[in-house]
Design a protein around this motif. Structure first.
Motif: not given
Length: 101
Positions: A33-40, A55-61, A65-68, A72-76
């Motif tokens: 996902h383009d808005d996820c800039v860090v995922f370690l 995790e680091g994202w461009t914004s909280e929004q 939005a991604f986790f909706a 993302a819901q399938a991963l959870v």
């Protein structure tokens, strides 16, 4: 891109399920996902069933939005049966560093 929202999570897998937890996280849809800039993903050396995610994202929004989304819901949903309890979250915004794998 700059991370303006992020966190550090510690998850404890059910005994012997650490490998499965790590595998799911390393194939998380947020990695592309383009808005996820860090995922370690990291692992405790003392307890291989303890897994850390930063995790680091461009914004909280963008994160919300991604986790909706369906992926993302399938991963959870896939993570839940592997976990021994509630994950612990710490507010954290990645600001820089180095990662080579």
């Amino acid at each position: 891109m700059t991370a303006n929202h992020g966190f550090h999570a510690t998850m404890t897998a059910r005994p012997g399920k650490g490998d499965e937890l790590v595998e799911l996280l390393l194939n998380a849809p947020s990695l592309s996902h383009d808005d996820c800039v860090v995922f370690l993903v990291g692992r405790s050396t003392a307890d291989p069933d303890t897994v850390h995610v930063t995790e680091g994202w461009t914004s909280e929004q963008a994160h919300r939005a991604f986790f909706a989304t369906g992926p993302a819901q399938a991963l959870v949903a896939a993570l839940q049966p592997l976990l021994a309890g509630e994950s612990r979250y710490t507010d954290e915004v990645p600001v820089g560093g180095k990662a080579t794998f």
